[in-house]
Design a protein around this motif. Structure first.
Motif, PDB file in Angstrom:
ATOM      1  N   LEU A  34       0.894  -1.191  -0.016  1.00  0.00           N
ATOM      2  CA  LEU A  34       0.005  -0.165  -0.119  1.00  0.00           C
ATOM      3  C   LEU A  34       0.792   0.997   0.203  1.00  0.00           C
ATOM      4  O   LEU A  34       1.726   1.236   0.947  1.00  0.00           O
ATOM      5  CB  LEU A  34      -0.984  -0.009   1.317  1.00  0.00           C
ATOM      6  CG  LEU A  34      -1.726   1.294   1.480  1.00  0.00           C
ATOM      7  CD1 LEU A  34      -2.843   1.358   0.296  1.00  0.00           C
ATOM      8  CD2 LEU A  34      -2.623   1.158   2.716  1.00  0.00           C
ATOM      9  N   LEU A  35       0.853   2.186  -0.961  1.00  0.00           N
ATOM     10  CA  LEU A  35       1.374   3.547  -0.930  1.00  0.00           C
ATOM     11  C   LEU A  35       0.490   4.453  -0.640  1.00  0.00           C
ATOM     12  O   LEU A  35      -0.774   4.445  -0.994  1.00  0.00           O
ATOM     13  CB  LEU A  35       1.750   3.714  -2.587  1.00  0.00           C
ATOM     14  CG  LEU A  35       2.547   4.819  -2.831  1.00  0.00           C
ATOM     15  CD1 LEU A  35       3.445   4.769  -4.009  1.00  0.00           C
ATOM     16  CD2 LEU A  35       1.679   6.198  -2.740  1.00  0.00           C
ATOM     17  N   VAL A  36       0.826   5.072   0.346  1.00  0.00           N
ATOM     18  CA  VAL A  36      -0.110   6.190   1.019  1.00  0.00           C
ATOM     19  C   VAL A  36       0.717   7.572   0.425  1.00  0.00           C
ATOM     20  O   VAL A  36       1.801   7.803   0.914  1.00  0.00           O
ATOM     21  CB  VAL A  36      -0.265   6.238   2.515  1.00  0.00           C
ATOM     22  CG1 VAL A  36      -1.127   7.006   3.060  1.00  0.00           C
ATOM     23  CG2 VAL A  36      -0.749   4.536   2.739  1.00  0.00           C
ATOM     24  N   THR A  41       1.178  17.087   3.365  1.00  0.00           N
ATOM     25  CA  THR A  41       2.498  17.193   3.680  1.00  0.00           C
ATOM     26  C   THR A  41       3.250  16.683   2.452  1.00  0.00           C
ATOM     27  O   THR A  41       4.489  16.878   2.457  1.00  0.00           O
ATOM     28  CB  THR A  41       2.477  16.152   4.821  1.00  0.00           C
ATOM     29  OG1 THR A  41       2.293  14.853   4.346  1.00  0.00           O
ATOM     30  CG2 THR A  41       1.936  16.388   5.914  1.00  0.00           C
ATOM     31  N   LYS A  42       2.386  16.146   1.394  1.00  0.00           N
ATOM     32  CA  LYS A  42       3.323  15.515   0.252  1.00  0.00           C
ATOM     33  C   LYS A  42       4.035  14.466   0.542  1.00  0.00           C
ATOM     34  O   LYS A  42       4.976  14.195  -0.308  1.00  0.00           O
ATOM     35  CB  LYS A  42       4.109  16.683  -0.409  1.00  0.00           C
ATOM     36  CG  LYS A  42       2.923  18.029  -1.273  1.00  0.00           C
ATOM     37  CD  LYS A  42       3.876  18.823  -1.888  1.00  0.00           C
ATOM     38  CE  LYS A  42       2.893  19.841  -2.620  1.00  0.00           C
ATOM     39  NZ  LYS A  42       1.882  20.390  -1.687  1.00  0.00           N
ATOM     40  N   LYS A  43       3.839  13.818   1.587  1.00  0.00           N
ATOM     41  CA  LYS A  43       4.575  12.666   1.902  1.00  0.00           C
ATOM     42  C   LYS A  43       4.055  11.509   1.243  1.00  0.00           C
ATOM     43  O   LYS A  43       2.940  11.229   1.320  1.00  0.00           O
ATOM     44  CB  LYS A  43       4.761  12.648   3.539  1.00  0.00           C
ATOM     45  CG  LYS A  43       5.569  11.711   4.115  1.00  0.00           C
ATOM     46  CD  LYS A  43       5.358  11.475   5.613  1.00  0.00           C
ATOM     47  CE  LYS A  43       6.089  10.089   5.995  1.00  0.00           C
ATOM     48  NZ  LYS A  43       5.951   9.813   7.434  1.00  0.00           N
ATOM     49  N   ILE A  44       5.065  10.581   0.883  1.00  0.00           N
ATOM     50  CA  ILE A  44       4.755   9.273   0.457  1.00  0.00           C
ATOM     51  C   ILE A  44       5.268   8.170   1.595  1.00  0.00           C
ATOM     52  O   ILE A  44       6.332   8.076   2.018  1.00  0.00           O
ATOM     53  CB  ILE A  44       5.506   8.664  -0.848  1.00  0.00           C
ATOM     54  CG1 ILE A  44       4.762   9.781  -1.714  1.00  0.00           C
ATOM     55  CG2 ILE A  44       5.436   7.331  -1.175  1.00  0.00           C
ATOM     56  CD1 ILE A  44       5.693   9.673  -3.300  1.00  0.00           C
ATOM     57  N   THR A  45       4.308   7.404   1.872  1.00  0.00           N
ATOM     58  CA  THR A  45       4.608   6.254   3.036  1.00  0.00           C
ATOM     59  C   THR A  45       4.368   4.885   2.303  1.00  0.00           C
ATOM     60  O   THR A  45       3.296   4.854   1.587  1.00  0.00           O
ATOM     61  CB  THR A  45       3.648   6.192   4.382  1.00  0.00           C
ATOM     62  OG1 THR A  45       3.525   7.585   4.548  1.00  0.00           O
ATOM     63  CG2 THR A  45       3.833   5.396   5.212  1.00  0.00           C
ATOM     64  N   HIS A  46       5.436   4.071   2.393  1.00  0.00           N
ATOM     65  CA  HIS A  46       5.383   2.561   1.990  1.00  0.00           C
ATOM     66  C   HIS A  46       4.760   1.786   3.053  1.00  0.00           C
ATOM     67  O   HIS A  46       5.646   1.565   4.056  1.00  0.00           O
ATOM     68  CB  HIS A  46       6.525   2.147   1.170  1.00  0.00           C
ATOM     69  CG  HIS A  46       6.861   2.942  -0.097  1.00  0.00           C
ATOM     70  ND1 HIS A  46       6.276   3.155  -1.210  1.00  0.00           N
ATOM     71  CD2 HIS A  46       7.813   3.894  -0.218  1.00  0.00           C
ATOM     72  CE1 HIS A  46       6.620   3.658  -1.941  1.00  0.00           C
ATOM     73  NE2 HIS A  46       7.925   4.493  -1.306  1.00  0.00           N
ATOM     74  N   THR A  47       3.825   0.937   2.874  1.00  0.00           N
ATOM     75  CA  THR A  47       3.355   0.052   3.753  1.00  0.00           C
ATOM     76  C   THR A  47       2.603  -1.018   3.170  1.00  0.00           C
ATOM     77  O   THR A  47       2.869  -1.413   1.994  1.00  0.00           O
ATOM     78  CB  THR A  47       2.277   0.602   4.876  1.00  0.00           C
ATOM     79  OG1 THR A  47       2.216  -0.066   5.999  1.00  0.00           O
ATOM     80  CG2 THR A  47       1.177   1.267   4.232  1.00  0.00           C
ATOM     81  N   GLY A 337      -3.099  -6.379  -8.640  1.00  0.00           N
ATOM     82  CA  GLY A 337      -2.086  -5.403  -8.184  1.00  0.00           C
ATOM     83  C   GLY A 337      -2.054  -4.829  -6.768  1.00  0.00           C
ATOM     84  O   GLY A 337      -3.029  -5.189  -6.050  1.00  0.00           O
ATOM     85  N   ASP A 338      -1.027  -4.038  -6.585  1.00  0.00           N
ATOM     86  CA  ASP A 338      -1.132  -3.417  -5.012  1.00  0.00           C
ATOM     87  C   ASP A 338      -2.076  -1.919  -5.339  1.00  0.00           C
ATOM     88  O   ASP A 338      -2.589  -1.785  -6.064  1.00  0.00           O
ATOM     89  CB  ASP A 338       0.274  -3.057  -4.946  1.00  0.00           C
ATOM     90  CG  ASP A 338       1.253  -4.348  -4.839  1.00  0.00           C
ATOM     91  OD1 ASP A 338       0.906  -5.272  -4.032  1.00  0.00           O
ATOM     92  OD2 ASP A 338       2.355  -4.140  -5.217  1.00  0.00           O
ATOM     93  N   ALA A 339      -2.087  -1.480  -4.052  1.00  0.00           N
ATOM     94  CA  ALA A 339      -3.060  -0.464  -3.661  1.00  0.00           C
ATOM     95  C   ALA A 339      -2.316   1.077  -3.449  1.00  0.00           C
ATOM     96  O   ALA A 339      -1.090   0.949  -3.089  1.00  0.00           O
ATOM     97  CB  ALA A 339      -3.900  -0.647  -2.810  1.00  0.00           C
ATOM     98  N   MET A 340      -3.113   2.063  -3.536  1.00  0.00           N
ATOM     99  CA  MET A 340      -2.485   3.538  -3.196  1.00  0.00           C
ATOM    100  C   MET A 340      -3.638   3.895  -2.794  1.00  0.00           C
ATOM    101  O   MET A 340      -5.013   4.108  -2.962  1.00  0.00           O
ATOM    102  CB  MET A 340      -2.333   4.097  -4.618  1.00  0.00           C
ATOM    103  CG  MET A 340      -1.985   5.683  -4.373  1.00  0.00           C
ATOM    104  SD  MET A 340      -1.184   6.484  -5.452  1.00  0.00           S
ATOM    105  CE  MET A 340      -2.271   6.417  -6.868  1.00  0.00           C
TER     106      MET A 340
END
Length: 343
Positions: A34-36, A41-47, A337-340
């Protein structure tokens, strides 16, 4: 980013390494990445998706699409013996069914599936689709009468880029755990990540509701026009539950689970607040969402209306950056596939 660039189809093209096309689902479902992306904040978090609940904004309601995928892919023969593959696209009314047919047919061509069940072509459309009626022996069948028959003889309509035959596993995996209203020929793929347990847990904690959008095969159709606004957007049947309507009519922030829920909510908001009907809304950077605040979605095909919908939330430039980051981090793309999550 210039307005003209936002409207050029070419701006939504990208090169995806073939090994990043997911051909099988993540197992378990919530083990997908999951990409958040936080727009403030324009922040990308990978989880991973099992952590999804932690990233849901505190004061919001989730809207799910409870459509159920039907076994829309049928194999049959013409009376002459020629093989035919038929893909049900959507019911136009009780008897007229819009389909795509691989193999040459004329008006009145009969396609035999077994001793009792056949289709007859009634119309050839300019867009390549066909209209058929289905029959059991001599009786013309309504759409709801077809469903139990194709459930036995049909195949799961996996997207064209999953280049393999469907399996028994796909009958479960290409279906959300909360699917209940039959009629889709493509899964609302953001929903596929939820396990029963996770879905139940989230629903206990957050306000939520269901709507139905029967996803058609037009969802996979790439935009071919040079300018995206010249694309003829496909239409799909929707039905918004009373519970969902209450949320949509309130001021509660909404987290839309998937592009299909988003199209439905935004069509409702922008087109007279009708609870059911045909939705053909095309969201893009110059037609932004007005009711949905947060979006959970998968990673979509180049030049697709779904990618343009993502850009309507974050803009073209950021959508390009997010997809480049997903490719760099080897996220799996498309339906399995994966999620955002965009918050």
């Amino acid at each position: 980013m210039s307005a003209s660039k936002e409207l050029l189809t070419q701006s939504y093209d990208f090169t995806l390494p073939s090994e990043l096309i997911a051909t099988h689902p993540a197992s378990p479902r919530d083990s997908a990445k999951l990409l958040v992306y936080n727009r403030q904040t324009k922040k990308i978090t990978h989880t991973v998706f099992s952590e999804f609940e932690k990233y849901i904004p505190q004061k919001c309601a989730l809207i799910f699409n409870d459509t159920k995928v039907i076994k829309a892919r049928l194999f049959g023969n013409k009376l002459s013996g020629g093989k035919i593959e038929l893909l049900i696209n959507r019911a136009l009314n009780a008897f007229d069914i819009n389909v795509y047919i691989r193999g040459k047919v004329k008006r009145d061509t009969k396609i035999i599936f077994n001793d009792d069940f056949y289709a007859q072509v009634t119309k050839l459309n300019d867009d390549g689709s066909r209209v058929v009626h289905f029959f059991n022996t001599q009786a013309k069948l309504r759409f709801e009468d077809i469903l139990p028959i194709i459930d036995k003889i049909g195949h799961v309509p996996l997207p064209p880029y999953i280049q393999r035959e469907d399996t028994a596993q796909d009958e479960d995996e290409y279906q959300s755990v909360f699917a209940s209203n039959e009629g889709a020929v493509a899964a609302p793929t953001a929903s596929l990540h939820f396990t029963d347990e996770q879905h139940k847990q989230i629903c206990e904690r957050f306000e939520h509701a269901y709507l139905t959008l029967h996803v058609g095969s037009g969802t996979f159709k790439p935009v071919e026009a040079e300018t995206i606004t010249n694309h003829p957007m496909h239409s799909e049947y929707y039905d918004i539950s009373d519970n969902a309507k209450k949320i949509l009519d309130s001021k509660t922030p909404i987290l839309s689970v998937g592009t299909t829920s988003t199209r439905t909510i935004e069509f409702y908001a922008k087109h007279g607040k009708k609870q059911r009907g045909e939705a053909n809304l095309f969201l893009h950077p110059q037609n932004k969402p007005s009711r949905v605040n947060h979006l959970l979605t998968n990673f979509h095909l180049p030049k697709s209306t779904l990618l343009m919908l993502v850009a309507s939330f974050v803009g073209l430039e950021v959508s390009q950056e997010l997809y480049a980051e997903a490719i760099k981090q080897k996220y799996r793309f498309y339906s399995y596939g994966d999620a955002m999550l965009i918050i």
